[in-house]
Design a protein around this motif. Structure first.
Motif, PDB file in Angstrom:
ATOM      1  N   VAL A  39       0.868  -1.177   0.000  1.00  0.00           N
ATOM      2  CA  VAL A  39       0.000   0.000   0.000  1.00  0.00           C
ATOM      3  C   VAL A  39       0.906   1.228   0.000  1.00  0.00           C
ATOM      4  O   VAL A  39       1.667   1.458   0.928  1.00  0.00           O
ATOM      5  CB  VAL A  39      -0.964   0.001   1.201  1.00  0.00           C
ATOM      6  N   ARG A  42      -2.151   5.734   1.827  1.00  0.00           N
ATOM      7  CA  ARG A  42      -3.349   5.306   2.529  1.00  0.00           C
ATOM      8  C   ARG A  42      -4.236   6.521   2.790  1.00  0.00           C
ATOM      9  O   ARG A  42      -3.748   7.580   3.190  1.00  0.00           O
ATOM     10  CB  ARG A  42      -2.948   4.660   3.858  1.00  0.00           C
ATOM     11  N   GLU A  43      -5.498   6.352   2.550  1.00  0.00           N
ATOM     12  CA  GLU A  43      -6.484   7.423   2.717  1.00  0.00           C
ATOM     13  C   GLU A  43      -6.252   8.194   4.015  1.00  0.00           C
ATOM     14  O   GLU A  43      -6.014   7.607   5.069  1.00  0.00           O
ATOM     15  CB  GLU A  43      -7.886   6.799   2.733  1.00  0.00           C
ATOM     16  N   ASP A  44      -6.353   9.495   3.914  1.00  0.00           N
ATOM     17  CA  ASP A  44      -6.284  10.409   5.057  1.00  0.00           C
ATOM     18  C   ASP A  44      -4.875  10.656   5.582  1.00  0.00           C
ATOM     19  O   ASP A  44      -4.690  11.523   6.420  1.00  0.00           O
ATOM     20  CB  ASP A  44      -7.158   9.925   6.230  1.00  0.00           C
ATOM     21  N   GLU A  61      -7.792   2.530  -5.018  1.00  0.00           N
ATOM     22  CA  GLU A  61      -8.762   1.713  -4.310  1.00  0.00           C
ATOM     23  C   GLU A  61      -9.477   2.492  -3.215  1.00  0.00           C
ATOM     24  O   GLU A  61      -8.946   3.452  -2.678  1.00  0.00           O
ATOM     25  CB  GLU A  61      -8.059   0.511  -3.644  1.00  0.00           C
ATOM     26  N   MET A  62     -10.644   2.016  -2.894  1.00  0.00           N
ATOM     27  CA  MET A  62     -11.399   2.597  -1.799  1.00  0.00           C
ATOM     28  C   MET A  62     -11.779   1.465  -0.844  1.00  0.00           C
ATOM     29  O   MET A  62     -12.361   0.458  -1.261  1.00  0.00           O
ATOM     30  CB  MET A  62     -12.657   3.267  -2.365  1.00  0.00           C
ATOM     31  N   HIS A  63     -11.423   1.634   0.416  1.00  0.00           N
ATOM     32  CA  HIS A  63     -11.769   0.645   1.436  1.00  0.00           C
ATOM     33  C   HIS A  63     -13.252   0.813   1.764  1.00  0.00           C
ATOM     34  O   HIS A  63     -13.663   1.845   2.282  1.00  0.00           O
ATOM     35  CB  HIS A  63     -10.905   0.893   2.677  1.00  0.00           C
ATOM     36  N   ALA A  64     -14.047  -0.196   1.419  1.00  0.00           N
ATOM     37  CA  ALA A  64     -15.494  -0.112   1.624  1.00  0.00           C
ATOM     38  C   ALA A  64     -15.966  -1.404   2.264  1.00  0.00           C
ATOM     39  O   ALA A  64     -16.425  -2.310   1.583  1.00  0.00           O
ATOM     40  CB  ALA A  64     -16.203   0.117   0.285  1.00  0.00           C
ATOM     41  N   PRO A  65     -15.841  -1.523   3.609  1.00  0.00           N
ATOM     42  CA  PRO A  65     -16.174  -2.776   4.264  1.00  0.00           C
ATOM     43  C   PRO A  65     -17.574  -3.250   3.876  1.00  0.00           C
ATOM     44  O   PRO A  65     -18.472  -2.418   3.793  1.00  0.00           O
ATOM     45  CB  PRO A  65     -16.125  -2.428   5.744  1.00  0.00           C
ATOM     46  N   PRO A  66     -17.799  -4.532   3.618  1.00  0.00           N
ATOM     47  CA  PRO A  66     -16.833  -5.614   3.780  1.00  0.00           C
ATOM     48  C   PRO A  66     -16.031  -5.864   2.513  1.00  0.00           C
ATOM     49  O   PRO A  66     -16.236  -6.887   1.861  1.00  0.00           O
ATOM     50  CB  PRO A  66     -17.727  -6.812   4.090  1.00  0.00           C
ATOM     51  N   VAL A  68     -12.940  -4.165  -0.565  1.00  0.00           N
ATOM     52  CA  VAL A  68     -12.191  -3.055  -1.128  1.00  0.00           C
ATOM     53  C   VAL A  68     -12.629  -2.920  -2.572  1.00  0.00           C
ATOM     54  O   VAL A  68     -12.779  -3.919  -3.266  1.00  0.00           O
ATOM     55  CB  VAL A  68     -10.671  -3.345  -1.047  1.00  0.00           C
ATOM     56  N   GLY A  92      -7.069  10.958  -0.661  1.00  0.00           N
ATOM     57  CA  GLY A  92      -8.513  10.758  -0.704  1.00  0.00           C
ATOM     58  C   GLY A  92      -8.894   9.301  -0.890  1.00  0.00           C
ATOM     59  O   GLY A  92     -10.051   8.935  -0.760  1.00  0.00           O
ATOM     60  N   ASP A  94      -6.887   4.993  -1.351  1.00  0.00           N
ATOM     61  CA  ASP A  94      -5.669   4.196  -1.204  1.00  0.00           C
ATOM     62  C   ASP A  94      -5.030   3.957  -2.571  1.00  0.00           C
ATOM     63  O   ASP A  94      -5.738   3.767  -3.562  1.00  0.00           O
ATOM     64  CB  ASP A  94      -5.986   2.819  -0.591  1.00  0.00           C
ATOM     65  N   ARG A  96      -2.344   1.244  -4.176  1.00  0.00           N
ATOM     66  CA  ARG A  96      -1.644  -0.008  -3.863  1.00  0.00           C
ATOM     67  C   ARG A  96      -0.934  -0.511  -5.114  1.00  0.00           C
ATOM     68  O   ARG A  96      -1.456  -0.380  -6.224  1.00  0.00           O
ATOM     69  CB  ARG A  96      -2.665  -1.055  -3.399  1.00  0.00           C
TER      70      ARG A  96
ATOM     71  N   VAL B 319     -16.171  -9.132   6.442  1.00  0.00           N
ATOM     72  CA  VAL B 319     -15.250  -8.016   6.671  1.00  0.00           C
ATOM     73  C   VAL B 319     -13.816  -8.543   6.736  1.00  0.00           C
ATOM     74  O   VAL B 319     -12.913  -7.984   6.118  1.00  0.00           O
ATOM     75  CB  VAL B 319     -15.607  -7.268   7.974  1.00  0.00           C
TER      76      VAL B 319
ATOM     77  N   VAL C 208     -17.672   4.545   3.191  1.00  0.00           N
ATOM     78  CA  VAL C 208     -16.938   5.413   2.269  1.00  0.00           C
ATOM     79  C   VAL C 208     -17.571   6.797   2.250  1.00  0.00           C
ATOM     80  O   VAL C 208     -16.889   7.826   2.316  1.00  0.00           O
ATOM     81  CB  VAL C 208     -16.934   4.825   0.842  1.00  0.00           C
ATOM     82  N   ARG C 215     -14.257  14.235   5.420  1.00  0.00           N
ATOM     83  CA  ARG C 215     -13.175  14.913   4.701  1.00  0.00           C
ATOM     84  C   ARG C 215     -13.657  16.254   4.148  1.00  0.00           C
ATOM     85  O   ARG C 215     -12.981  17.274   4.250  1.00  0.00           O
ATOM     86  CB  ARG C 215     -12.703  13.988   3.575  1.00  0.00           C
TER      87      ARG C 215
END
Lengths: 150, 377, 273
Positions: A39, A42-44, A61-66, A68, A92, A94, A96, B319, C208, C215
């Protein structure tokens, strides 16, 4: 020309930059390599640099549980890391490495004041940036059309 | 120790254990103790001290458990039993409630709560501390579980001081000790090892004192105490494994990324053995058992494991989809995040997860790797 | 004997509203007032299928009516959404933390919701409207997938018609008949009139969307400390005993689901946590 300058000049981002511009950017550049799955951003987290991809492939990529969501893949020739140029200077999403990737990393923290101090240089860098943003926004709109849906 | 408590003590040979079993049975308890079951020592019902594992010990290591002959005719030279007391207070499966269709409406039929008075002889310090962890979850929070509370109250514990920790033990580094905290038990037993072992029994609760008062035996002498304390000291010295609490917590809190756990995940089979034997693990699921005609369904609470992909399922997927993610969750929960949730430690240092891992993953060694990496950075 | 937290109570459904194609609101009238705080949830049960956590979407000031809004996305919610008036809704709760309606007194309130995320915030909005004088400006920003996926459309019209509420609705993809805004909900934040220094933001939607709302709020001059959001994970008990809803050290059913953003922001970035 140094190796760094040659690499930089050969990248599409530098297409409309002068030799002097390239030399200036090369002062702020270094070569970075990433292993597959690493990675990179990383966002933020603080956005301190941007990348001119030389080889390999990275994922936006965007981490969007559950899970990516892979938004886009970018190959050699792409410019990655626009957040370096705009407040709040944090990532804004990720980034990778999909494959082993090599890139020129350009120090955005040091570049930002230079853009203000030398408006001509600043304008050309901003144009180069806008060209890549414009291209990617157009692609993104097309992407959003979901063209192959039944 | 107060003079009063000391006066409540009893000392004697094997006949003292006999008297203990007889007294507990007479008081209506189902008595359980360590007993050889096939190739392992298990916590099983006993009605005779002959059933205890005399001169039998275990050899434990990563992915390894063997029973061996011991040179002394003692009953408590073994390490942690395959299963802890957890199943006595939190059974692997139990019915909660049945919902039944009555016309347009649903009727609620709560399941009866069963709690059989049970006395455990030979409860180890680690397992007693693990009960504290279970208490925190099921008894001491805002929503006590009546089933748990009833079973916990019905559980009488005779703690035993460990004089021969297993090679996998590391309780001292987790804030425990070979000598259990008397506050965690009703009675505390010390086995003084020799060709004719001697037993010391002390009470630390009112019901413990009641049991003791009904028993014969000599008073505990000063030389008994000296021997006991020498034995404790030797046992502590023999425990070479350690997983320091603060260092492990800091290192695991820092190990946030799944990448940090990919190597161990290559070996982990996600078989859930560690979570099955861990005495502090508490995770549960609730499942439906519908009637054949679909007019009723019984809700059954079952033990669950964070190594199951379904454990973290939400709309769209799991998750923690990768094994590395699940291993990270397990190890960080035990060593790092538990204390913030429950105010005590999630790992008591019994070493069962290491012994019963079919892949031989050494929990202490894996955690130590994180500590070393943390120290390097 | 201790009260058994696993024993639910059935209530008769007295009203059902189809919010969208896949989303319904179910109203029951409990025999004794059902007291809850805005943002709390209940475990709702479907016979033979199991339980799911569902936020309470009704007015906390009207405890004689217990209201839930849910979207049919799985085995349990499909069965719940199919329940009709007269049937039993089997409920355990209320559980979890609530929106900071006390802390927000005297402040402007910015509600940012996405999709079904308006449900837990609806109870807050109703609470604020009931105690309107205790709060400053109230803005409701709502994003949905399409104009056919807008929940609480009647409420949105009513709130939008008031002089003391600002309502902004946007959809990801409008039908050809849609004359409203199209775009992401974060895009309407800087169109909204609020004083970043004296605003409390309450955000609910996909993770998200919530991260990117935070943000955008930061870019608009707000501090993360002024932002609250609500999280969702698998839950089997609602009382911190099943272990399923952990996010790092957080037991979302017990410590959440409503959190001050700074407490969970670092956790929300970590994959598979």
């Amino acid at each position: 020309m140094t190796d760094l300058q040659r690499m930089l000049a050969a990248h599409p981002f530098a297409a409309s930059l002068t030799d002097d511009d390239v030399a200036r950017l090369a002062e702020l550049a270094c070569v970075e390599t990433f292993v597959p799955n690493q990675v990179i951003y990383r966002e933020d987290e603080p956005a301190r640099e941007f990348l001119l991809l030389q080889s390999g492939r990275v994922a936006v990529e965007m981490h969007a549980p559950p899970g990516v969501v892979l938004l886009e893949s970018l190959d050699a020739g792409a410019t990655v890391g626009w957040s370096t140029f705009f407040p709040p200077y944090t990532w804004g999403c990720d980034i990778r490495a999909i494959e082993a990737t090599e890139a020129l990393a350009i120090d955005g923290v040091r570049l930002r004041p230079l853009l203000e101090q030398a408006p001509d240089f600043g304008l050309r860098v901003m144009r180069a940036l806008l060209a890549t943003v414009h291209q990617r926004l157009e692609r993104s709109r097309l992407h959003r059309m979901d063209l192959y849906q039944r | 120790m107060s003079a009063e408590t000391a006066s409540k003590g009893r000392a004697g040979g094997r006949e003292l254990l006999d008297a203990l079993v007889t007294t507990l049975i007479a008081k209506g308890y189902r008595v359980m103790g360590p007993r050889r079951e096939g190739a392992a020592l298990q916590l099983e019902p006993i009605d005779d001290v002959d059933q205890l594992p005399w001169a039998v010990v275990d050899a434990q290591g990563p992915g390894r458990y063997r029973l061996e002959q011991y040179e002394q005719p003692v009953a408590f030279a073994h390490g942690p039993l395959a299963f802890s007391m957890r199943r006595l207070v939190s059974p692997p499966e139990e019915r909660l409630v049945t919902l039944r269709r009555k016309g347009a409406e649903l009727a609620v039929e709560p399941a009866a709560v069963h709690a059989r008075p049970t006395a455990v002889i030979g409860a180890k310090g680690c397992d007693l501390r693990a009960l504290r962890a279970q208490d925190a979850v099921f008894r001491d929070g805002a929503h006590p579980d009546p089933r748990y509370v009833a079973r916990r109250e019905a559980l009488f514990t005779v703690a035993v001081a460990c004089h021969r920790p297993a090679d996998t033990c590391f309780c001292v580094s987790r804030g425990g000790d070979v000598r259990p905290d008397p506050d965690d038990a009703d009675l505390l037993l010390t086995e003084l090892v020799s060709a004719s072992p001697r037993y010391l029994l002390e009470a630390s609760s009112d019901r413990g004192r009641e049991v003791l008062e009904a028993m014969p035996g000599d008073a505990i002498g000063e030389d008994d105490r000296v021997r006991a304390s020498g034995q404790d000291h030797a046992a502590r010295e023999a425990m070479v494994r350690a997983l320091p609490r603060e260092a492990a917590q800091a290192a695991l809190l820092a190990a946030e990324e799944t990448e940090d756990f990919e190597a161990v995940a290559e070996r982990c089979l996600a078989c859930q053995s560690c979570t099955a034997v861990c005495p502090t693990c508490f995770c549960l699921t609730v499942e439906e058992e519908p009637s054949y005609d679909g007019q009723a369904s019984t809700r059954v609470r079952r033990r669950d494991s964070c190594f199951s992909p379904d454990f973290s399922y939400m709309h769209g997927g799991a998750v923690r989809g990768s094994r590395a993610g699940r291993y990270r969750h397990w190890m960080r929960h035990k060593l790092a995040t538990w204390s913030g949730q429950w105010g005590l430690d999630g790992c008591v240092g019994c070493g069962r997860c290491t012994t019963w891992c079919p892949a031989g993953i050494d929990f202490v060694a894996e955690a130590t790797r994180h500590i070393q990496r943390q120290e390097e950075t | 004997m201790t009260h058994d937290p696993f024993i639910p109570t059935p209530h008769r459904i007295v009203e059902k509203r189809q919010e969208t194609l896949d989303t319904v609101t179910l109203v029951v009238e409990p025999e004794t007032p059902f007291v809850f705080a805005p943002g709390q949830f209940n475990m709702l049960y479907a016979l033979g299928r199991g339980e799911v956590p569902i936020s309470i979407s009704g007015d906390p000031g009207e405890p004689s009516r217990l209201v839930h809004t849910l979207r049919a996305v799985g085995l349990v919610t499909d069965a719940l959404a199919a329940l009709e008036v007269g049937a039993s809704l089997v409920v355990r709760g209320p559980f979890g933390s609530s929106w900071p309606v006390e802390e927000a007194k005297g402040h402007d309130v910015l509600i940012v919701a996405g999709g079904i995320g308006l449900a837990p915030l609806r109870s807050t909005i109703l609470h604020i409207l009931r105690h309107r004088e205790d709060y400053g400006r109230l803005a409701i920003l709502y994003g949905a997938r399409t104009d056919h996926d807008l929940c609480f459309a009647d409420d949105l019209h009513e709130w939008g018609g008031r002089f003391d509420v600002e309502v902004r609705v946007t959809v990801d993809r409008g039908s050809p008949a849609w004359r409203g805004r199209q775009g992401v909900v974060t895009a309407v934040i800087d169109k909204t009139d609020f004083d970043p220094a004296r605003t409390v933001a309450m955000v609910c939607g996909p993770e998200v969307m919530m991260r990117h709302t935070a943000r955008a709020l930061r870019a608009a001059g707000m501090k993360d400390e002024q932002v609250y959001l609500t999280l969702e994970r698998n839950m089997k008990c609602g009382i911190g005993q099943c272990g399923h809803c952990q996010l790092g050290g957080e037991l979302i059913c017990r410590d959440g689901p409503v959190y001050p953003y700074p407490r969970v922001a670092p956790l929300m970035r970590i994959r598979e946590l």
